[in-house]
Design a protein around this motif. Sequence first.
Motif, PDB file in Angstrom:
ATOM      1  N   VAL A 106      56.322  11.124  11.774  1.00 28.05           N
ATOM      2  CA  VAL A 106      55.933  10.071  10.832  1.00 28.05           C
ATOM      3  C   VAL A 106      56.004   8.751  11.593  1.00 28.05           C
ATOM      4  CG1 VAL A 106      56.471   8.872   8.681  1.00 28.05           C
ATOM      5  CG2 VAL A 106      56.731  11.362   8.822  1.00 28.05           C
ATOM      6  N   HIS A 107      54.829   8.199  11.880  1.00 24.92           N
ATOM      7  CA  HIS A 107      54.743   6.973  12.679  1.00 24.92           C
ATOM      8  C   HIS A 107      54.559   5.776  11.757  1.00 24.92           C
ATOM      9  CE1 HIS A 107      53.932   4.484  16.196  1.00 24.92           C
ATOM     10  NE2 HIS A 107      52.914   3.966  15.524  1.00 24.92           N
TER      11      HIS A 107
ATOM     12  N   LEU B  18      51.024  14.961  12.344  1.00 24.38           N
ATOM     13  CA  LEU B  18      51.271  13.527  12.489  1.00 24.38           C
ATOM     14  C   LEU B  18      50.803  12.765  11.254  1.00 24.38           C
ATOM     15  CD1 LEU B  18      51.895  10.943  14.173  1.00 24.38           C
ATOM     16  CD2 LEU B  18      49.618  11.211  15.208  1.00 24.38           C
ATOM     17  N   TYR B  19      51.704  11.927  10.720  1.00 23.93           N
ATOM     18  CA  TYR B  19      51.372  11.039   9.608  1.00 23.93           C
ATOM     19  C   TYR B  19      51.480   9.600  10.100  1.00 23.93           C
ATOM     20  CZ  TYR B  19      51.946  15.094   6.525  1.00 23.93           C
ATOM     21  OH  TYR B  19      51.819  16.317   5.923  1.00 23.93           O
ATOM     22  N   LEU B  20      50.449   8.795   9.811  1.00 26.33           N
ATOM     23  CA  LEU B  20      50.441   7.405  10.246  1.00 26.33           C
ATOM     24  C   LEU B  20      50.530   6.473   9.043  1.00 26.33           C
ATOM     25  CD1 LEU B  20      47.531   7.544  12.866  1.00 26.33           C
ATOM     26  CD2 LEU B  20      49.991   7.655  13.314  1.00 26.33           C
ATOM     27  N   ILE B  21      51.394   5.468   9.169  1.00 31.25           N
ATOM     28  CA  ILE B  21      51.589   4.505   8.090  1.00 31.25           C
ATOM     29  C   ILE B  21      51.477   3.098   8.661  1.00 31.25           C
ATOM     30  CG2 ILE B  21      53.174   3.635   6.337  1.00 31.25           C
ATOM     31  CD1 ILE B  21      54.498   6.460   6.450  1.00 31.25           C
ATOM     32  N   ASP B  22      50.560   2.305   8.124  1.00 39.11           N
ATOM     33  CA  ASP B  22      50.437   0.901   8.515  1.00 39.11           C
ATOM     34  C   ASP B  22      51.468   0.119   7.711  1.00 39.11           C
ATOM     35  OD1 ASP B  22      49.743  -1.700   9.084  1.00 39.11           O
ATOM     36  OD2 ASP B  22      47.626  -1.488   8.555  1.00 39.11           O
TER      37      ASP B  22
ATOM     38  N   GLN C  71      69.343  10.888   2.394  1.00 36.14           N
ATOM     39  CA  GLN C  71      69.549  11.279   0.995  1.00 36.14           C
ATOM     40  C   GLN C  71      68.800  12.558   0.651  1.00 36.14           C
ATOM     41  OE1 GLN C  71      68.209   7.748  -1.037  1.00 36.14           O
ATOM     42  NE2 GLN C  71      70.188   6.710  -0.847  1.00 36.14           N
ATOM     43  N   GLU C  72      67.628  12.749   1.269  1.00 36.62           N
ATOM     44  CA  GLU C  72      66.811  13.931   1.002  1.00 36.62           C
ATOM     45  C   GLU C  72      66.375  14.566   2.316  1.00 36.62           C
ATOM     46  OE1 GLU C  72      63.903  13.611  -2.374  1.00 36.62           O
ATOM     47  OE2 GLU C  72      64.257  11.468  -2.079  1.00 36.62           O
ATOM     48  N   PRO C  73      67.276  15.242   3.011  1.00 35.04           N
ATOM     49  CA  PRO C  73      66.947  15.796   4.335  1.00 35.04           C
ATOM     50  C   PRO C  73      65.823  16.819   4.323  1.00 35.04           C
ATOM     51  CG  PRO C  73      69.057  16.623   3.542  1.00 35.04           C
ATOM     52  CD  PRO C  73      68.671  15.524   2.621  1.00 35.04           C
ATOM     53  N   ASN C  74      65.563  17.431   3.172  1.00 34.44           N
ATOM     54  CA  ASN C  74      64.515  18.458   3.090  1.00 34.44           C
ATOM     55  C   ASN C  74      63.254  17.959   2.392  1.00 34.44           C
ATOM     56  OD1 ASN C  74      66.120  20.481   4.367  1.00 34.44           O
ATOM     57  ND2 ASN C  74      67.229  20.776   2.434  1.00 34.44           N
ATOM     58  N   ILE C  75      63.096  16.647   2.329  1.00 37.06           N
ATOM     59  CA  ILE C  75      61.921  16.080   1.651  1.00 37.06           C
ATOM     60  C   ILE C  75      60.641  16.497   2.366  1.00 37.06           C
ATOM     61  CG2 ILE C  75      61.988  13.928   2.986  1.00 37.06           C
ATOM     62  CD1 ILE C  75      61.130  12.453   0.410  1.00 37.06           C
ATOM     63  N   GLU C  76      59.614  16.764   1.587  1.00 39.74           N
ATOM     64  CA  GLU C  76      58.314  17.095   2.157  1.00 39.74           C
ATOM     65  C   GLU C  76      57.708  15.843   2.795  1.00 39.74           C
ATOM     66  OE1 GLU C  76      56.627  19.863   2.509  1.00 39.74           O
ATOM     67  OE2 GLU C  76      58.158  21.118   1.565  1.00 39.74           O
TER      68      GLU C  76
ATOM     69  N   GLU D  47      54.703   8.885   0.720  1.00 38.23           N
ATOM     70  CA  GLU D  47      54.508   8.171  -0.551  1.00 38.23           C
ATOM     71  C   GLU D  47      55.624   7.156  -0.785  1.00 38.23           C
ATOM     72  OE1 GLU D  47      54.240  10.945  -3.739  1.00 38.23           O
ATOM     73  OE2 GLU D  47      52.382  11.885  -3.006  1.00 38.23           O
ATOM     74  N   LYS D  48      56.842   7.557  -0.498  1.00 38.91           N
ATOM     75  CA  LYS D  48      57.988   6.659  -0.703  1.00 38.91           C
ATOM     76  C   LYS D  48      57.948   5.481   0.266  1.00 38.91           C
ATOM     77  CE  LYS D  48      61.188  10.084  -2.688  1.00 38.91           C
ATOM     78  NZ  LYS D  48      61.574   9.339  -3.909  1.00 38.91           N
ATOM     79  N   ILE D  49      57.529   5.737   1.507  1.00 36.53           N
ATOM     80  CA  ILE D  49      57.423   4.650   2.485  1.00 36.53           C
ATOM     81  C   ILE D  49      56.343   3.665   2.049  1.00 36.53           C
ATOM     82  CG2 ILE D  49      56.903   4.048   4.883  1.00 36.53           C
ATOM     83  CD1 ILE D  49      57.897   6.883   5.652  1.00 36.53           C
ATOM     84  N   GLU D  50      55.194   4.179   1.644  1.00 38.24           N
ATOM     85  CA  GLU D  50      54.097   3.303   1.233  1.00 38.24           C
ATOM     86  C   GLU D  50      54.477   2.463   0.015  1.00 38.24           C
ATOM     87  OE1 GLU D  50      50.961   6.151   0.815  1.00 38.24           O
ATOM     88  OE2 GLU D  50      50.271   5.883   2.902  1.00 38.24           O
ATOM     89  N   ALA D  51      55.350   3.016  -0.835  1.00 41.89           N
ATOM     90  CA  ALA D  51      55.788   2.267  -2.015  1.00 41.89           C
ATOM     91  C   ALA D  51      56.731   1.124  -1.635  1.00 41.89           C
ATOM     92  CB  ALA D  51      56.485   3.215  -2.999  1.00 41.89           C
ATOM     93  N   ILE D  52      57.448   1.282  -0.536  1.00 38.37           N
ATOM     94  CA  ILE D  52      58.426   0.258  -0.141  1.00 38.37           C
ATOM     95  C   ILE D  52      57.791  -0.840   0.701  1.00 38.37           C
ATOM     96  CG2 ILE D  52      59.364   1.014   2.093  1.00 38.37           C
ATOM     97  CD1 ILE D  52      61.416   0.152  -1.045  1.00 38.37           C
ATOM     98  N   ILE D  53      56.641  -0.589   1.307  1.00 37.87           N
ATOM     99  CA  ILE D  53      56.015  -1.571   2.211  1.00 37.87           C
ATOM    100  C   ILE D  53      55.834  -2.946   1.564  1.00 37.87           C
ATOM    101  CG2 ILE D  53      53.810  -2.131   3.337  1.00 37.87           C
ATOM    102  CD1 ILE D  53      53.768   0.792   4.331  1.00 37.87           C
ATOM    103  N   PRO D  54      55.321  -3.032   0.324  1.00 38.92           N
ATOM    104  CA  PRO D  54      55.147  -4.369  -0.274  1.00 38.92           C
ATOM    105  C   PRO D  54      56.482  -5.059  -0.580  1.00 38.92           C
ATOM    106  CG  PRO D  54      53.828  -2.707  -1.420  1.00 38.92           C
ATOM    107  CD  PRO D  54      54.783  -1.979  -0.548  1.00 38.92           C
ATOM    108  N   LYS D  55      57.568  -4.309  -0.554  1.00 35.04           N
ATOM    109  CA  LYS D  55      58.879  -4.881  -0.883  1.00 35.04           C
ATOM    110  C   LYS D  55      59.636  -5.396   0.334  1.00 35.04           C
ATOM    111  CE  LYS D  55      59.457  -1.889  -4.939  1.00 35.04           C
ATOM    112  NZ  LYS D  55      60.349  -0.902  -5.609  1.00 35.04           N
TER     113      LYS D  55
END
Length: 283
Positions: free
Chosen positions: A86-87, A111-115, A136-141, A147-155
């Motif tokens: 996850v980049h 590979l997942y890319l996140i701007d 907190q969630e070591p087995n998260i998909e 999705e969680k990273i993209e939700a935090i970017i604006p914050k």
Amino acid sequence: MRKIILSTESGADLPTDLAAEHNIQVVPMHIIMDGKDYLDGSLPVQDIYDYYDRTKKIPSTTSTNVHEYQEFFSKINKDYPDCTIVHIGYTSKASSSFQHAVMASEEFDNLYLIDALNVTGGLTAIIMHTVKQLEQEPNIEPTKLVEKIEAIIPKSKLAFVPGSLEFLRAGGRVSNVAYLGGALLKLKPRIELIDGHLVSNKKYRGKMSSVSEKFIRDYFERHNIDRGQLYLIYSIGLEEGIKQRMEDIAKEHGFENIKWMQAGAMISTHSGPGGFGIAGVEV
């Protein structure tokens, strides 16, 4: 479950201790000085300031290229077989680095890319928030993590005040008229990352000691930052007394976990010496 490996660019200014502790892979960007190409991280920041003092020119910077990304991601796969990468990348609005990562990604199916639409401490805040999520969630998909990273970017909120306008002027980031006016009036701009763009949206008058205090108090007034972690960024030349005062004010506002970060060569080439910045994630 595949192991998730996080990666980013050197423009995140991710402290080496955090990168090592959480096994975050960092690919270097480039500094061009005196006709030589230096990998960000291999060049002492002071060398950049010394170069400017001698020549009144600032080095240029270039992004990580496609081939370097291919080698970078391939090495991660070799070192961590069957991993998922996850980049979390440097804002695409200020560098071609992320686009180069996209081009390189065609060879990889893990590979997942996140701007991240952020740089330096703002990018580090997103990365470290992701680290906490994985703890907190070591087995998260991976798709859910993205999705969680993209939700935090604006914050993730980054703002900084450069120590002087000289580097911004030399790099063409302010006009000579604006530079002269700011210098004569002792004005310092507040620069923020807004939708991935560097935006100057306020000016402070006075010495850095008073400007930095107004700046940090304004930041806390405008943003309800998660008290769990705060990132304070400095460039070489910021007085120790100012750093201590900034930390004291942060503690007054309820922050106990305060991480100081030094601006690396990539960021310092654009912002110059003696600057101060702050970053965190809004709740």
